[in-house]
Write an enzyme that holds these catalytic residues in place. Sequence first.
Site, short mmCIF file in Angstrom:
data_model
loop_
_atom_site.label_atom_id
_atom_site.label_comp_id
_atom_site.label_asym_id
_atom_site.label_seq_id
_atom_site.Cartn_x
_atom_site.Cartn_y
_atom_site.Cartn_z
CB SER A 1 -0.89 0.04 1.25
OG SER A 1 -1.64 -1.13 1.38
CG HIS B 1 -2.31 -0.42 -4.21
ND1 HIS B 1 -2.88 0.80 -3.98
CD2 HIS B 1 -2.40 -1.11 -3.04
CE1 HIS B 1 -3.30 0.86 -2.71
NE2 HIS B 1 -3.02 -0.29 -2.14
CD GLU C 1 -3.17 3.62 -6.70
OE1 GLU C 1 -2.96 4.82 -6.79
OE2 GLU C 1 -3.04 3.00 -5.62
CG ASN D 1 -3.84 4.02 0.03
OD1 ASN D 1 -5.07 4.13 -0.03
ND2 ASN D 1 -3.25 2.85 0.20
P1 NAD Z 1 -3.20 -9.86 6.15
O1 NAD Z 1 -2.52 -9.70 7.43
O2 NAD Z 1 -4.68 -10.09 6.12
O3 NAD Z 1 -2.55 -11.04 5.32
C1 NAD Z 1 -1.17 -11.25 5.20
C2 NAD Z 1 -0.98 -12.73 4.97
O4 NAD Z 1 0.37 -12.95 4.55
C3 NAD Z 1 -1.18 -13.59 6.21
O5 NAD Z 1 -2.14 -14.58 5.91
C4 NAD Z 1 0.20 -14.18 6.49
O6 NAD Z 1 0.12 -15.48 6.99
C5 NAD Z 1 0.83 -14.15 5.13
N1 NAD Z 1 2.31 -14.08 5.13
C6 NAD Z 1 3.09 -13.28 5.88
N2 NAD Z 1 4.38 -13.48 5.58
C7 NAD Z 1 4.42 -14.43 4.63
C8 NAD Z 1 5.47 -15.08 3.94
N3 NAD Z 1 6.73 -14.78 4.17
N4 NAD Z 1 5.14 -16.02 3.02
C9 NAD Z 1 3.86 -16.32 2.77
N5 NAD Z 1 2.83 -15.74 3.42
C10 NAD Z 1 3.10 -14.81 4.34
O7 NAD Z 1 -2.84 -8.54 5.30
P2 NAD Z 1 -3.64 -7.88 4.09
O8 NAD Z 1 -4.59 -6.90 4.62
O9 NAD Z 1 -4.10 -8.94 3.18
O10 NAD Z 1 -2.48 -7.04 3.41
C11 NAD Z 1 -1.48 -7.64 2.64
C12 NAD Z 1 -0.77 -6.59 1.83
O11 NAD Z 1 -1.70 -5.92 1.02
C13 NAD Z 1 -0.08 -5.51 2.64
O12 NAD Z 1 1.09 -5.13 1.97
C14 NAD Z 1 -1.07 -4.39 2.64
O13 NAD Z 1 -0.48 -3.13 2.83
C15 NAD Z 1 -1.64 -4.53 1.25
N6 NAD Z 1 -2.97 -3.96 1.05
C16 NAD Z 1 -3.94 -4.11 1.98
C17 NAD Z 1 -5.20 -3.59 1.76
C18 NAD Z 1 -6.31 -3.76 2.76
O14 NAD Z 1 -7.31 -3.05 2.66
N7 NAD Z 1 -6.21 -4.68 3.68
C19 NAD Z 1 -5.47 -2.93 0.55
C20 NAD Z 1 -4.47 -2.83 -0.40
C21 NAD Z 1 -3.23 -3.36 -0.15
#
Ligand code: NAD
Length: 693
Positions: free
Chosen positions: A406, A427, A439, A477
């Site tokens: 993000s 993104h 994005e 963002n």
């Molecule tokens: P989340 O915590 O729900 O999920 C992350 C997942 O990654 C977990 O299930 C974890 O077990 C797994 N993980 C962590 N390290 C790992 C590894 N080394 N190998 C494999 N799996 C691994 O997080 P999220 O909300 O899904 O966000 C993930 C990414 O997306 C972040 O970079 C976040 O900034 C981005 N993002 C989030 C949103 C949102 O609204 N939640 C929107 C856009 C982008």
Amino acid sequence: MTSPVSYTRHDDIAVLRIDNPPVNALSQAVRQGLSDAMDRAEGDAGVKAVLIVGAGRAFIAGADIKEFGKPLTPPFLPDLCTRIEASPLLVVASMHGVSLGGGLEIALGCHYRIAQPTARVGLPEVHLGLLPGAGGTQRLPRLIGAEKSVEPITSGRHIKADEALALGIFDRVTEGDTQEVGLAYTRTLIDDSAPRRPVSEMPAPDPLDWDATYDAVLKKGRGQISPAIAVRAIQAASELPFAEGMKHERKLFMELMETDQRKGMIHAFFNERAVSNLPELKGVEPRALQAIGVIGGGTMGAGIATAALLSRLSVVMIEMTDDAATAAKARIAGNLAGALKRGKISQDQHDALLGKALTVSTSYDALGDVDLVVEAVFEDMAVKREVFGKLDAACKPGCVLATNTSYLDVNEIAAATSRPADVIGLHFFSPAHVMKLLEVVVADQTAPDVVATGFALGKMLGKISVRAGVCDGFIGNRILATYRTAADHMVLDGASPYQIDKALTDFGFAMGPFAVADLAGLDIGWMTRKRKAPDRHPDERVPTYIDKLCEQGHFGQKTGEGYYVYEAGKRGGTPNPKIAQLIEAEQKELGITPRPFTNEEIVRRYMCAMVNEGARVLEEGIARRPADIDMTLLFGYGFPRYRGGPMKWADIEGLAGVLADIETYAKEDAHFWQPAKLLRDLVAKGHDFETLN
Ligand code: NAD
Ligand code: ZOZ
């Protein structure tokens, strides 16, 4: 020049074939061609009936978007529909593909309609801020009744053939060559001595409670006026003779043409198509895409995997542990169950997507065959760099390595690999299988065909893809952070979060910023404030009252309490009484005397902050065109479509006034309200953002 409408005789039937690729839009030449061919048929001895068909992929996709904004030229569409209908010959339409807007209105001017089982019809004019202006609001209610016309006309949705048949829009649905089935049907009508059947001569439809219908449609449109005005046009069909109703429809159409909403909607219509067309990608072939990898199956990873599966890509999902892998698969299964329930996929497709198409593993070795990987692990640079190091080792040469970060620096992530040219930001927005925005974040070394592949993936997934450069928060963002800050400042100065949310939903936003914060989780902002605290400028105003709520373990909807209190089983929340107390305490501490805000001032400040940051994003080249910012806000942040986007809003309001207000606000807080140089330059030159599109 040969006419795009050809004329052929088939015994006593004249076939008028429209051939104006790609979708038989009603250009001036097509309108003229149809008019001339009707004249010819009527003067052609022995002709009893006319059959109108379309060549290629559609009957008629509607008005020609290339003629929008140009002066109208005859023959005018309403006159053409009436001219076709008034013919002494029997007129039949044989329809396939789409018949939209003016395309359906032409068909409604015919006396009978036969269609293919795959045909779709619709009156999408409300999506342009208009209403059907060639008799659609007068003929459809006469044909199928007022009550059944209201929803299709006010929603602008596509209607499938079986429903159109049930509604009475189609008289018959028959599979086969469009011309052949049309000719056979016309022959039957002639043999049966079927009468001409002009829809305009059908009885006026029964009335509805027009005021109640108008109010309900207006409310549903969240401030969009064209659907509600369309209700008044349908009302005219029920209350006035046909010719008078047509005049009334025209009057309402012309009134809508003059509105800012029409300008906003047309801007959105064009630019949702234009944003994905990057001049620098002309002739650049994207890499092949069949299988993709997703790293991390949390909220985002599961959503991205679901979107890919629903678009018939196969997916390899990597998680850290067996338990996490099982949980990730369950999230995807939950998403697919939703798609099954909504009829988007069949049970067989559902089973295949969860079965053969999806592999879940804890080993990066499973990624050997994938064409592109999207990383969606925790938002932590060390973790991301480690993952990209492993991807570099596991993925085949040419595989695109994408991050869903993000805020983090995509260049730094790319540097963790030996192939930075293959690295890109993709993104997605939550929920990733629903939200339309993508994005495409281009880093310093990203190769052009990798960018093209990002856009190709976006297209496959049905997304609106916008090109963004690398910075903290990219386009969306980053701008969000600024307008959120403007809202936070207003809270400190005396506006309540609830007044702000209400003012902005009245403006047309899907949700206000504080309801959004509760939905996303207050912990995200709390962590960001902590992360940024060490580098904070001393003049920066940052509220701390909400951190106190977080310290008590309240993170918004997921914990049941945030700006609002959420009760189980109830939609939406009610204001949290603790918030007012916390704000009051902070105001006392800072020595602020709260002052009242009008809703207009709230909207103005919020929008000025958005536009000013948008101008900076442009100035820095993070976004290439103002329209890219507009589409980002429209498809990722619930910005009202009928306002076209923030930069379009600023153009419509007038940039000089926007700049003047920013300069006034700067007198109270010069740190936050520094006018963007680009904005000042545009005002000095008398230009607007549109000149940069
Ligand atoms: P989340 O915590 O729900 O999920 C992350 C997942 O990654 C977990 O299930 C974890 O077990 C797994 N993980 C962590 N390290 C790992 C590894 N080394 N190998 C494999 N799996 C691994 O997080 P999220 O909300 O899904 O966000 C993930 C990414 O997306 C972040 O970079 C976040 O900034 C981005 N993002 C989030 C949103 C949102 O609204 N939640 C929107 C856009 C982008
Ligand atoms: O493209 C999809 C679609 O929905 N198109 C728009 C349909 C529409 O909204 N038509 C106008 C309705 S309004 C009306 O008819 C009456 C009216 O009163 C308007 C008054 C205007 C006054 C304005 C004043 C300012 C469609 C469903 C047709 C096809 O979808 P696909 O996903 O299969 O394909 P696309 O979208 O990639 O499109 C394929 C090619 O067709 C071109 N095209 C689409 N619609 C067009 C059109 N060209 C001209 N006119 C249209 N209406 C599209 O640009 C694309 O072209 P290429 O060259 O990029 O392939």
